[in-house]
Design an enzyme around this catalytic site. Structure first.
Site, PDB file in Angstrom:
ATOM      1  N   TYR A  32     -35.235-103.200  68.666  1.00 17.72           N
ATOM      2  CA  TYR A  32     -35.829-103.847  67.486  1.00 17.72           C
ATOM      3  C   TYR A  32     -37.257-103.384  67.279  1.00 17.72           C
ATOM      4  O   TYR A  32     -37.859-102.727  68.142  1.00 17.72           O
ATOM      5  CB  TYR A  32     -35.779-105.372  67.643  1.00 17.72           C
ATOM      6  CG  TYR A  32     -36.830-105.947  68.585  1.00 17.72           C
ATOM      7  CD1 TYR A  32     -36.747-105.741  69.962  1.00 17.72           C
ATOM      8  CD2 TYR A  32     -37.919-106.673  68.101  1.00 17.72           C
ATOM      9  CE1 TYR A  32     -37.715-106.262  70.824  1.00 17.72           C
ATOM     10  CE2 TYR A  32     -38.886-107.198  68.962  1.00 17.72           C
ATOM     11  CZ  TYR A  32     -38.772-106.986  70.312  1.00 17.72           C
ATOM     12  OH  TYR A  32     -39.725-107.491  71.159  1.00 17.72           O
ATOM     13  N   ARG A  51     -41.239 -95.212  67.024  1.00 16.12           N
ATOM     14  CA  ARG A  51     -40.926 -95.957  68.255  1.00 16.12           C
ATOM     15  C   ARG A  51     -39.483 -96.460  68.230  1.00 16.12           C
ATOM     16  O   ARG A  51     -38.793 -96.443  69.255  1.00 16.12           O
ATOM     17  CB  ARG A  51     -41.911 -97.115  68.449  1.00 16.12           C
ATOM     18  CG  ARG A  51     -41.742 -97.804  69.794  1.00 16.12           C
ATOM     19  CD  ARG A  51     -42.825 -98.829  70.061  1.00 16.12           C
ATOM     20  NE  ARG A  51     -42.769 -99.934  69.121  1.00 16.12           N
ATOM     21  CZ  ARG A  51     -43.657-100.934  69.081  1.00 16.12           C
ATOM     22  NH1 ARG A  51     -44.686-100.950  69.918  1.00 16.12           N
ATOM     23  NH2 ARG A  51     -43.541-101.899  68.197  1.00 16.12           N
ATOM     24  N   ARG A 100     -15.314-106.280  74.777  1.00 21.52           N
ATOM     25  CA  ARG A 100     -16.382-106.514  75.739  1.00 21.52           C
ATOM     26  C   ARG A 100     -16.147-105.712  77.007  1.00 21.52           C
ATOM     27  O   ARG A 100     -15.602-106.207  77.997  1.00 21.52           O
ATOM     28  CB  ARG A 100     -16.534-108.009  76.061  1.00 21.52           C
ATOM     29  CG  ARG A 100     -17.831-108.246  76.825  1.00 21.52           C
ATOM     30  CD  ARG A 100     -17.979-109.606  77.448  1.00 21.52           C
ATOM     31  NE  ARG A 100     -19.118-109.590  78.361  1.00 21.52           N
ATOM     32  CZ  ARG A 100     -19.080-109.096  79.605  1.00 21.52           C
ATOM     33  NH1 ARG A 100     -17.963-108.589  80.105  1.00 21.52           N
ATOM     34  NH2 ARG A 100     -20.181-109.094  80.350  1.00 21.52           N
ATOM     35  N   HIS A 102     -18.359-103.022  79.533  1.00 28.87           N
ATOM     36  CA  HIS A 102     -19.718-102.506  79.738  1.00 28.87           C
ATOM     37  C   HIS A 102     -19.847-101.083  79.211  1.00 28.87           C
ATOM     38  O   HIS A 102     -20.794-100.735  78.528  1.00 28.87           O
ATOM     39  CB  HIS A 102     -20.094-102.537  81.228  1.00 28.87           C
ATOM     40  CG  HIS A 102     -20.417-103.908  81.736  1.00 28.87           C
ATOM     41  ND1 HIS A 102     -19.461-104.886  81.906  1.00 28.87           N
ATOM     42  CD2 HIS A 102     -21.589-104.467  82.107  1.00 28.87           C
ATOM     43  CE1 HIS A 102     -20.027-105.982  82.360  1.00 28.87           C
ATOM     44  NE2 HIS A 102     -21.330-105.756  82.498  1.00 28.87           N
ATOM     45  N   LYS A 144     -37.963-100.814  73.357  1.00 30.33           N
ATOM     46  CA  LYS A 144     -38.167-102.129  72.723  1.00 30.33           C
ATOM     47  C   LYS A 144     -36.800-102.782  72.522  1.00 30.33           C
ATOM     48  O   LYS A 144     -36.237-102.803  71.421  1.00 30.33           O
ATOM     49  CB  LYS A 144     -38.937-101.974  71.399  1.00 30.33           C
ATOM     50  CG  LYS A 144     -39.570-103.288  70.934  1.00 30.33           C
ATOM     51  CD  LYS A 144     -40.709-103.053  69.981  1.00 30.33           C
ATOM     52  CE  LYS A 144     -41.229-104.328  69.331  1.00 30.33           C
ATOM     53  NZ  LYS A 144     -41.732-105.346  70.267  1.00 30.33           N
ATOM     54  N   GLU A 177     -48.767-105.737  81.269  1.00 25.55           N
ATOM     55  CA  GLU A 177     -49.000-106.170  79.888  1.00 25.55           C
ATOM     56  C   GLU A 177     -48.680-107.639  79.784  1.00 25.55           C
ATOM     57  O   GLU A 177     -48.416-108.293  80.800  1.00 25.55           O
ATOM     58  CB  GLU A 177     -48.140-105.350  78.917  1.00 25.55           C
ATOM     59  CG  GLU A 177     -46.652-105.489  79.164  1.00 25.55           C
ATOM     60  CD  GLU A 177     -45.777-104.696  78.202  1.00 25.55           C
ATOM     61  OE1 GLU A 177     -46.219-104.372  77.090  1.00 25.55           O
ATOM     62  OE2 GLU A 177     -44.629-104.415  78.579  1.00 25.55           O
TER      63      GLU A 177
HETATM   64  N1  PDD Z   1     -43.856-107.771  70.616  1.00 26.85           N
HETATM   65  N2  PDD Z   1     -45.642-105.535  74.819  1.00 26.85           N
HETATM   66  C1  PDD Z   1     -44.531-106.281  74.593  1.00 26.85           C
HETATM   67  C2  PDD Z   1     -43.651-106.631  75.756  1.00 26.85           C
HETATM   68  C3  PDD Z   1     -44.227-106.725  73.286  1.00 26.85           C
HETATM   69  O1  PDD Z   1     -43.117-107.443  73.075  1.00 26.85           O
HETATM   70  C4  PDD Z   1     -45.111-106.411  72.224  1.00 26.85           C
HETATM   71  C5  PDD Z   1     -44.861-106.838  70.819  1.00 26.85           C
HETATM   72  C6  PDD Z   1     -46.255-105.627  72.505  1.00 26.85           C
HETATM   73  C7  PDD Z   1     -47.225-105.204  71.434  1.00 26.85           C
HETATM   74  O2  PDD Z   1     -46.689-104.168  70.656  1.00 26.85           O
HETATM   75  P1  PDD Z   1     -47.097-103.996  69.108  1.00 26.85           P
HETATM   76  O3  PDD Z   1     -48.576-103.909  69.070  1.00 26.85           O
HETATM   77  O4  PDD Z   1     -46.433-102.739  68.696  1.00 26.85           O
HETATM   78  O5  PDD Z   1     -46.587-105.214  68.384  1.00 26.85           O
HETATM   79  C8  PDD Z   1     -46.477-105.210  73.814  1.00 26.85           C
HETATM   80  C9  PDD Z   1     -43.449-108.145  69.284  1.00 26.85           C
HETATM   81  C10 PDD Z   1     -44.563-108.521  68.364  1.00 26.85           C
HETATM   82  C11 PDD Z   1     -42.342-109.184  69.381  1.00 26.85           C
HETATM   83  O6  PDD Z   1     -41.539-109.033  70.273  1.00 26.85           O
HETATM   84  O7  PDD Z   1     -42.252-110.080  68.534  1.00 26.85           O
END
Ligand code: PDD
Length: 283
Positions: A32, A51, A100, A102, A144, A177
């Site tokens: 996402y 990304r 379903r 894997h 992501k 982070e």
């Molecule tokens: N999340 N690290 C993680 C684990 C994140 O989920 C996010 C952002 C960031 C910051 O990335 P960016 O600056 O590209 O938004 C760092 C979004 C906002 C969310 O999951 O809603």
């Protein structure tokens, strides 16, 4: 009623349906993006789409659209949901529907979902509280993925701890982070944030902030951040698409410096606001 995009159609959100056998539902087999919209500009859209493409490549889903097709869908979703508020776009691509198992087939039709959402502007000036916790996530944090159970649990822990807004994650004694943000630590006028390896999401706001620091001639490095630096920091910031740049004034039971928002944050906040109204300033 908000109008969303799902697999080629624009529909009221209440009519949008996805199969219970969608692998996004059964396996969180999906990725996402969240993209803020400032003054009707889709913020760093190319970077977000790049990304998304990287995340799709990493899990072997063929990108269903070209960059211009994606841009058209995002623009159409905004047009179909007129609003005077600040907004953000959410986009999700799952591997699609299958039994379903894997092991997945390679020829599935990805499910594509896009929605827009109004966002409340937060007053960040008083600063925010955070907690720390061991980083209990996997090793591929550069993807992501919507597999966010650990992040959801870590956010809950923060909220339960006297209304903290974020959990800063620690792996092998180093700050990675936040559960949904990148972390910056300021010490002796130098700004440090973790390198973009598998331990963090390569945040779009993070990268923009580094460009703004360059622009303002502020020293920074991308390096390991020992947890002891977090404890002795002059300032700590969080960056994300939903918050922008947030100053942290308390970590666990300890104030950051004097417990007030610091001068460096005030400077970068000003720069960030300037950038939002004039994205061309960095070109
Ligand atoms: N999340 N690290 C993680 C684990 C994140 O989920 C996010 C952002 C960031 C910051 O990335 P960016 O600056 O590209 O938004 C760092 C979004 C906002 C969310 O999951 O809603």
């Amino acid at each position: 009623m908000s109008i969303v995009y799902l697999n080629g159609e624009f529909l009221p959100v209440t009519e949008a349906r996805v199969s219970v056998l969608d692998r996004g539902f059964t396996f969180a087999d999906s990725v996402y993006e969240v993209i803020p919209v400032y003054n009707e500009n889709i913020f760093r859209v190319q970077e977000h789409l790049q990304r998304l493409n990287n995340s799709l490549n990493a899990i072997a889903i063929a990108n269903p659209f070209s960059e211009s097709q994606w841009q058209q869908i995002l623009t159409d979703v905004l047009k179909k949901n007129p609003s005077n508020s600040s907004r953000s776009l959410y986009m999700q691509v799952t591997r699609g529907v299958s039994d379903r198992e894997h092991l997945h087939m390679n020829d599935l039709q990805p499910t594509v979902f896009v929605m827009s959402r109004e966002v409340r502007e937060q007053d960040l000036a008083p600063g925010v509280k955070v907690i720390t916790h061991e980083d209990i996530r996997w090793d591929y944090c550069h993807i992501k993925t919507t597999a966010l159970l650990a992040n959801v649990m870590l956010k809950r822990k923060a909220n339960d701890a006297d209304g903290a807004v974020e959990t800063i994650l620690i792996r092998d004694g180093m700050v990675t982070e936040g559960a949904a943000s990148n972390v910056f630590v300021v010490k002796n006028s130098t700004v440090v944030t973790a390198r973009k390896d598998g331990s963090v999401l390569p945040g779009i706001t993070r990268d923009l902030l580094l460009e703004l620091l360059d622009y303002a001639g502020i020293q920074y490095s991308e390096d390991s951040v020992p947890v002891s630096d977090l404890e002795s920091a002059d300032e700590v910031w969080l960056t994300s698409s939903s918050m922008g740049v947030a100053p942290v004034v308390r970590v666990d039971e300890r104030d950051v410096a004097d417990g007030k928002t610091g001068p460096m944050w005030k400077k970068v906040d000003q720069l960030f606001k300037e950038f939002k109204s004039n994205p061309g300033m960095l070109k």
